[in-house]
Write an enzyme that holds these catalytic residues in place. Structure first.
Site, PDB file in Angstrom:
ATOM      1  N   GLN A 181     127.925  28.035  10.354  1.00 42.81           N
ATOM      2  CA  GLN A 181     127.664  28.940  11.470  1.00 42.81           C
ATOM      3  C   GLN A 181     128.733  30.035  11.551  1.00 42.81           C
ATOM      4  OE1 GLN A 181     127.423  26.088  14.619  1.00 42.81           O
ATOM      5  NE2 GLN A 181     129.393  25.213  14.123  1.00 42.81           N
TER       6      GLN A 181
ATOM      7  N   ASP B 103     129.718  15.537  14.859  1.00 37.92           N
ATOM      8  CA  ASP B 103     129.589  16.993  14.821  1.00 37.92           C
ATOM      9  C   ASP B 103     129.635  17.435  13.365  1.00 37.92           C
ATOM     10  OD1 ASP B 103     129.866  19.484  16.899  1.00 37.92           O
ATOM     11  OD2 ASP B 103     130.721  19.961  14.944  1.00 37.92           O
TER      12      ASP B 103
ATOM     13  N   ALA C 209     123.818  14.990  12.379  1.00 40.02           N
ATOM     14  CA  ALA C 209     123.481  13.957  13.364  1.00 40.02           C
ATOM     15  C   ALA C 209     122.232  13.183  12.953  1.00 40.02           C
ATOM     16  CB  ALA C 209     123.282  14.591  14.745  1.00 40.02           C
TER      17      ALA C 209
ATOM     18  N   ASP D 175     124.544  17.175  22.977  1.00 42.74           N
ATOM     19  CA  ASP D 175     125.016  18.525  23.305  1.00 42.74           C
ATOM     20  C   ASP D 175     124.854  19.426  22.081  1.00 42.74           C
ATOM     21  OD1 ASP D 175     126.120  20.604  24.714  1.00 42.74           O
ATOM     22  OD2 ASP D 175     128.197  19.980  24.396  1.00 42.74           O
TER      23      ASP D 175
END
Length: 581
Positions: free
Chosen positions: A265, A344, A388, A408
């Site tokens: 990202q 994460d 995940a 989240d």
């Protein structure tokens, strides 16, 4: 002749690899600046393939095959190398011009400047990537026919397997180009990938000019063109990253204080100075979308973490999926769990927010660690870096069980994220939960992306959870929503309602405020029967999200009561007690 075959077939392989990298480069960068990543990538690659086909037809009109191929490499290198800078400049100009005019002429902030010339410029900046991609594809498509003609000319005979040989080199070169893109280019700043690919085109052109110098006379213009392009690429390599960063920074209202490009990202942190002695505001953007602002993130994270912790009968073992900024983790530590496991995917983001990013300014590292209260330093934390979707499967195989799961993750704005909102994934999460536990899922905006919000809850229910929905206003996001699920027994809303909840550890919520969050407008759930479940591979939530945020520009329209099909009151005004099969 062997020397010529080595040169021509090798050149074909090199330019084929460059061509594939250009396809990925244009698709990747266009997706980043236009926002609709997946549709843009597919559209760009498809468009460039069509353009390559047209270019192959057009190659027959180039009479001088040697000179034509040499000029082709200069043109492809120039367009491919500088396309990223051109696109960045076009977008920055289109979106910065209104703000510049507003500041110069002191135009009131309430005046919307998005029509006329401004609309034309924004449309142009959105179309330009596809125009450049088409032209680039057109030029790339001419390479195979020209180099095949050159090979037959050199051999002075028709070669029965000439096209097969050229296409073989093309396919193998494209495969190597794909590997280079994945293993090298994705880890580099995008401008370096563009410069490196263009440099390979220049090198191929120089080798071709050297070997076939007798066929290309005079060649002064070609040598000059290659030399000038090489010089421009050196300048772009030295300053291009800074230029593009400056152009990108101009799109943010606040001052950009840090960039971080990871394999997963694009991360940007901005800072806004606030007068009156108040603390400056830090904001986090991932792939151009705001993730939090330091002045109101506590609202979002209070609603994300407090209701599931209240509703769980036990709070010893907690699992967080996502949350690399450590802010949800910070709030969960207030409940004194025995252990917290976090999954994460991006270690670079976790390093940034735990103060271990050596490139980040010291003041920024301290500010981010202060924001999450050094949440990553607690020895009760088990940190797992990975996807995940995969890591939950591994946890299920290890017989791990969690009392509370907090999801989240970013909004489902990409198909890779869509699977993390699927019925299959939620079913696997349910398999690692305690029977009396709870799960909380950030569920995008219940107003700006209503269908996506409803689909997330319906999908969670389909996976076997009893579902409750709630919402609140977060100034940086607008109206935002979350979904709670319990594997067995009463819904989370019913469990919380049965409690005498005073002020909660986050210091923001209490029982009355939480109860109000579960209330929705009377007719809000009328559309629920028509909402689809997001099955694995279906892209339902992704499509709902794209439709809401791209086509509708996030607008929410309240239906006219006269147009409602039924006057009956909503069967589920609070959005709770929806029991899955």
């Amino acid at each position: 002749m062997r020397r010529h075959d080595v040169v021509l077939i090798g050149t074909m392989g090199v330019v084929a690899g460059c061509g594939l990298i250009y396809e990925y480069l244009m698709a990747h960068f266009a997706g980043r600046i236009l926002g609709a990543v997946e549709p843009t990538i597919y559209a760009m690659i498809g468009l460039m393939i069509v353009a390559m086909g047209i270019g192959a037809f057009m190659a027959k009109w180039i009479s001088s095959m040697f000179r034509g191929f040499a000029w082709l490499e200069v043109s492809i290198g120039l367009l491919g190398g500088f396309s990223v800078l051109a696109l960045s400049a076009a977008v920055a100009f289109a979106y910065s011009l209104p703000e510049w005019i507003r500041s110069v002429y002191n135009v009131d902030a309430g005046v919307v400047m998005d029509g006329g010339l401004f609309a034309v410029l924004k449309t142009f900046s959105g179309v330009l990537p596809f125009v450049l991609g088409f032209i680039l594809g057109l030029l790339i498509g001419m390479e195979i026919p020209l180099i095949a003609r050159v090979r037959e000319h050199v051999h002075q005979t028709h070669l029965p397997h000439n096209l097969g040989t050229m296409y073989g080199a093309d396919y193998i070169g494209a495969g190597v180009g794909a590997a280079i893109w994945i293993l090298v280019c994705l880890k580099l700043p995008v401008v370096y990938a563009a410069v490196g690919t263009a440099a390979a085109n220049v090198l191929a052109g120089v080798v071709f000019l050297t070997v076939y110098r007798r066929e290309i006379r005079p060649a002064v213009a070609l040598w000059t063109g290659h030399a000038l392009l090489a010089g421009l690429l050196v300048v772009l390599a030295l300053f291009g990253r800074e230029w593009i960063a400056g152009l990108s920074d101009s799109l943010f209202r606040d001052r950009v204080v840090y960039h971080l490009q990871t394999p997963y990202q694009n991360v940007v942190l901005t800072k806004r100075h606030v007068a009156g002695g108040r603390e400056d505001i830090l904001s986090l953007y991932i792939n151009g979308r705001i993730q939090f602002a330091s002045n109101d993130e506590r609202i979002y994270h209070a609603y994300l973490t407090t209701p599931p912790m209240l509703a769980a009968y036990r709070r010893e073992r907690v699992l967080i999926l996502g949350g690399g900024d450590g802010l949800a983790l910070r709030d969960l530590w207030r409940w004194s769990p025995t252990s917290v496991t976090m999954i994460d995917i991006d270690p670079a983001v976790v390093d940034l927010f735990s103060g271990r990013d050596e490139d980040a300014p010291d003041w920024l590292s301290h500010a981010l660690v202060d924001q999450n209260r050094a949440a990553f330093d607690d020895p009760r934390l088990t940190l797992i870096h990975g996807d995940a979707f995969i890591e939950v499967e591994r946890l299920a195989a290890s017989d791990a069980r969690f009392d509370v799961v907090v999801v989240d993750l970013p909004d489902p704005n990409h198909p890779d994220l869509n699977r993390l909102y699927s019925d299959y994934f939620y079913a696997r999460v349910r398999a690692i939960m305690s029977p009396d536990g709870t799960i909380a899922v950030q569920s995008t905006s219940p107003y700006h992306a209503k269908e996506a919000f409803l689909s997330i809850g319906k999908t969670l229910a389909h996976a076997g959870f009893t579902v409750s929905r709630y919402h609140a206003n977060v100034p940086s996001f607008g109206e935002w929503g979350w979904t709670l699920g319990t594997p067995t027994g009463k819904s989370a809303a019913e469990r919380i309602d049965a409690m005498d909840v005073g002020e909660t550890p986050d210091g923001w919520l209490d029982g009355e405020i939480i109860a109000a969050a579960f209330r929705f407008p009377p007719r809000y759930f009328d559309a629920l029967p028509d909402i689809e479940i997001n099955r694995l591979g279906s892209h339902v939530v992704f499509n709902y999200h794209q439709e809401a945020w791209e086509s509708r520009r996030g607008a929410f329209h309240v239906p006219d009561p006269a147009m409602r099909a039924s006057p009956d009151p909503s069967p589920n005004p609070q959005g709770d007690s929806i029991v899955g099969p």
